[in-house]
Design an enzyme around this catalytic site. Sequence first.
Site, PDB file in Angstrom:
ATOM      1  N   SER A 175      80.882  38.660  35.291  1.00  0.00           N
ATOM      2  CA  SER A 175      79.368  38.158  35.663  1.00  0.00           C
ATOM      3  C   SER A 175      78.823  38.831  36.623  1.00  0.00           C
ATOM      4  O   SER A 175      79.335  39.670  37.459  1.00  0.00           O
ATOM      5  CB  SER A 175      79.252  36.781  36.176  1.00  0.00           C
ATOM      6  N   SER A 176      77.500  38.996  36.842  1.00  0.00           N
ATOM      7  CA  SER A 176      76.655  39.924  37.809  1.00  0.00           C
ATOM      8  C   SER A 176      76.800  39.337  39.198  1.00  0.00           C
ATOM      9  O   SER A 176      76.711  40.014  40.045  1.00  0.00           O
ATOM     10  CB  SER A 176      75.084  40.158  37.702  1.00  0.00           C
ATOM     11  N   CYS A 177      77.289  38.065  39.212  1.00  0.00           N
ATOM     12  CA  CYS A 177      77.402  37.610  40.746  1.00  0.00           C
ATOM     13  C   CYS A 177      78.816  38.045  41.449  1.00  0.00           C
ATOM     14  O   CYS A 177      78.995  37.703  42.559  1.00  0.00           O
ATOM     15  CB  CYS A 177      77.627  36.086  40.777  1.00  0.00           C
ATOM     16  N   TYR A 218      83.440  31.390  42.403  1.00  0.00           N
ATOM     17  CA  TYR A 218      83.193  31.772  40.964  1.00  0.00           C
ATOM     18  C   TYR A 218      83.580  33.464  41.022  1.00  0.00           C
ATOM     19  O   TYR A 218      84.361  34.112  40.214  1.00  0.00           O
ATOM     20  CB  TYR A 218      82.003  31.359  40.212  1.00  0.00           C
ATOM     21  N   LYS A 227      86.236  35.995  39.345  1.00  0.00           N
ATOM     22  CA  LYS A 227      85.982  36.916  38.352  1.00  0.00           C
ATOM     23  C   LYS A 227      86.288  38.389  38.969  1.00  0.00           C
ATOM     24  O   LYS A 227      86.854  39.229  38.045  1.00  0.00           O
ATOM     25  CB  LYS A 227      84.440  37.200  38.020  1.00  0.00           C
ATOM     26  N   HIS A 233      72.518  26.683  33.887  1.00  0.00           N
ATOM     27  CA  HIS A 233      71.644  27.598  34.482  1.00  0.00           C
ATOM     28  C   HIS A 233      70.072  27.498  34.220  1.00  0.00           C
ATOM     29  O   HIS A 233      69.825  26.581  33.522  1.00  0.00           O
ATOM     30  CB  HIS A 233      71.984  29.276  33.678  1.00  0.00           C
TER      31      HIS A 233
HETATM   32  O1  GFB Z   1      70.265  30.184  36.627  1.00  0.00           O
HETATM   33  P1  GFB Z   1      70.683  29.916  38.130  1.00  0.00           P
HETATM   34  O2  GFB Z   1      71.518  28.679  38.077  1.00  0.00           O
HETATM   35  O3  GFB Z   1      71.832  31.139  38.496  1.00  0.00           O
HETATM   36  O4  GFB Z   1      69.509  29.898  38.939  1.00  0.00           O
HETATM   37  P2  GFB Z   1      71.886  32.266  39.641  1.00  0.00           P
HETATM   38  C1  GFB Z   1      68.668  30.957  38.972  1.00  0.00           C
HETATM   39  C2  GFB Z   1      67.337  30.756  39.862  1.00  0.00           C
HETATM   40  O5  GFB Z   1      66.718  29.819  39.036  1.00  0.00           O
HETATM   41  C3  GFB Z   1      67.547  30.221  41.395  1.00  0.00           C
HETATM   42  C4  GFB Z   1      66.238  28.851  39.977  1.00  0.00           C
HETATM   43  O6  GFB Z   1      66.738  30.808  42.138  1.00  0.00           O
HETATM   44  C5  GFB Z   1      67.412  28.752  41.069  1.00  0.00           C
HETATM   45  O7  GFB Z   1      66.670  28.041  42.313  1.00  0.00           O
HETATM   46  N1  GFB Z   1      65.860  27.461  39.386  1.00  0.00           N
HETATM   47  C6  GFB Z   1      64.555  26.636  39.054  1.00  0.00           C
HETATM   48  C7  GFB Z   1      66.764  26.683  38.759  1.00  0.00           C
HETATM   49  N2  GFB Z   1      64.743  25.919  38.322  1.00  0.00           N
HETATM   50  C8  GFB Z   1      66.019  25.617  38.147  1.00  0.00           C
HETATM   51  C9  GFB Z   1      66.727  24.637  37.371  1.00  0.00           C
HETATM   52  O8  GFB Z   1      66.300  23.666  37.058  1.00  0.00           O
HETATM   53  N3  GFB Z   1      68.065  24.831  37.408  1.00  0.00           N
HETATM   54  C10 GFB Z   1      68.780  25.980  37.826  1.00  0.00           C
HETATM   55  N4  GFB Z   1      70.114  26.233  37.475  1.00  0.00           N
HETATM   56  N5  GFB Z   1      68.126  27.201  38.461  1.00  0.00           N
HETATM   57  C11 GFB Z   1      74.450  31.721  38.799  1.00  0.00           C
HETATM   58  C12 GFB Z   1      75.713  31.791  39.526  1.00  0.00           C
HETATM   59  O9  GFB Z   1      73.354  31.896  39.764  1.00  0.00           O
HETATM   60  O10 GFB Z   1      74.352  33.012  37.995  1.00  0.00           O
HETATM   61  C13 GFB Z   1      76.886  31.673  38.610  1.00  0.00           C
HETATM   62  O11 GFB Z   1      75.531  30.627  40.251  1.00  0.00           O
HETATM   63  C14 GFB Z   1      76.619  32.802  37.304  1.00  0.00           C
HETATM   64  O12 GFB Z   1      77.871  32.128  39.410  1.00  0.00           O
HETATM   65  C15 GFB Z   1      74.966  32.963  37.099  1.00  0.00           C
HETATM   66  O13 GFB Z   1      77.043  34.249  37.866  1.00  0.00           O
HETATM   67  C16 GFB Z   1      75.047  34.129  35.997  1.00  0.00           C
HETATM   68  O14 GFB Z   1      71.443  33.472  39.020  1.00  0.00           O
HETATM   69  O15 GFB Z   1      71.360  31.887  40.853  1.00  0.00           O
END
Ligand code: GFB
Length: 324
Positions: A122-124, A151, A155, A194
């Site tokens: 993953s890109s993280c 995580y 990875k 996500h």
């Molecule tokens: O998709 P997300 O959880 O992944 O969140 P990350 C991306 C952005 O969307 C953050 C915003 O800035 C969140 O605050 N966001 C807005 C929301 N509304 C929502 C919502 O309802 N749900 C969620 N989930 N986010 C993940 C990593 O990070 O990326 C994992 O935690 C993994 O490890 C994945 O690598 C690809 O991009 O922030």
Amino acid sequence: MGGPDKETLTGSFTAEKNAKIFVAGHRGLVGSAVVRKLLQIGFTNIVLRTHQELDLTRQSDVEAFFAQEKPQFVILSAAKVGGIHANNTYPADFISINLQIQTNVIDAAYRNGVKKLLFLGSSCIYPKFAPQPITEDALLTGPLEPTNEWYAVAKIAGIKMCQAYRLQYGWDAISAMPTNLYGPNDNFHPENSHVLPALIRRFHEAKVSGAKEVVVWGTGSPLREFLHVDDLADAVVFLMEKYSGLSHVNVGSRKEVTIKELAELVKEVVGFEGDLVWDSTKPDGTPRKLMDSSKLAELGWVPKISLRDGLVDTYKWYLENVKL
Ligand code: GFB
């Protein structure tokens, strides 16, 4: 020490349509897309196990499975995954389950004569403030984003394990690092998913219930790069065919949007007509993580599915498949 570290073009994968290939995690977003792709291009001998049939965290079960099935190729897409809230809330699960699954599968695959394995990360994995766009060599150059470091550490260990087995044993294990993925079979859980599936669900439910507002997390300013999982599956087959290098390979769409732009696009695709409300008590996560996918482009692969088309496709899948 020794073994191949050249980015040789192997070219033998898609010539062996009857070869036995194990897709670990075939019910998830990535694994299901990889299976669809393999079937579409004519693979006839795909080995699959549900979580109930084979718990990949149990080393002896994984060893017994490999000793019995002896697959020739492995796509390692089984993982404990989730969005920013899930990563932040269940750090022990994210580090331990992922380390167990990948360690068991990679080692058993090597010991049982698998010809080639592809590990998905993953890109993280990259530092929170890595220079953008992020090249593969930014790995381990700075501190990780705290919301997903557990995580990410797992990875990174998977990438390093593939590299170590290549260096010590000359074994053909490669790693692909996709950007934020979405598509059919995604997890649409309201808190643990996500952002993209979370917003599809929230806007859809608001449309159906006639709500006036939808809450979106954070400030809306973070930038994210989204790739449709069918593009990733295409890249996975491409890398299995063409790439045998030591370094992991970034797989991105090469386009980024702010979370605000994403929310507006999902709102439009779903057809919700109310307002967005931002909940800034929720974390933003890393400010930006655009990957540099030029290594993959130089090898000859580029993505095909636009974010709008991919969203329309995913919303259609949601309407047809998720119990409403
Ligand atoms: O998709 P997300 O959880 O992944 O969140 P990350 C991306 C952005 O969307 C953050 C915003 O800035 C969140 O605050 N966001 C807005 C929301 N509304 C929502 C919502 O309802 N749900 C969620 N989930 N986010 C993940 C990593 O990070 O990326 C994992 O935690 C993994 O490890 C994945 O690598 C690809 O991009 O922030």
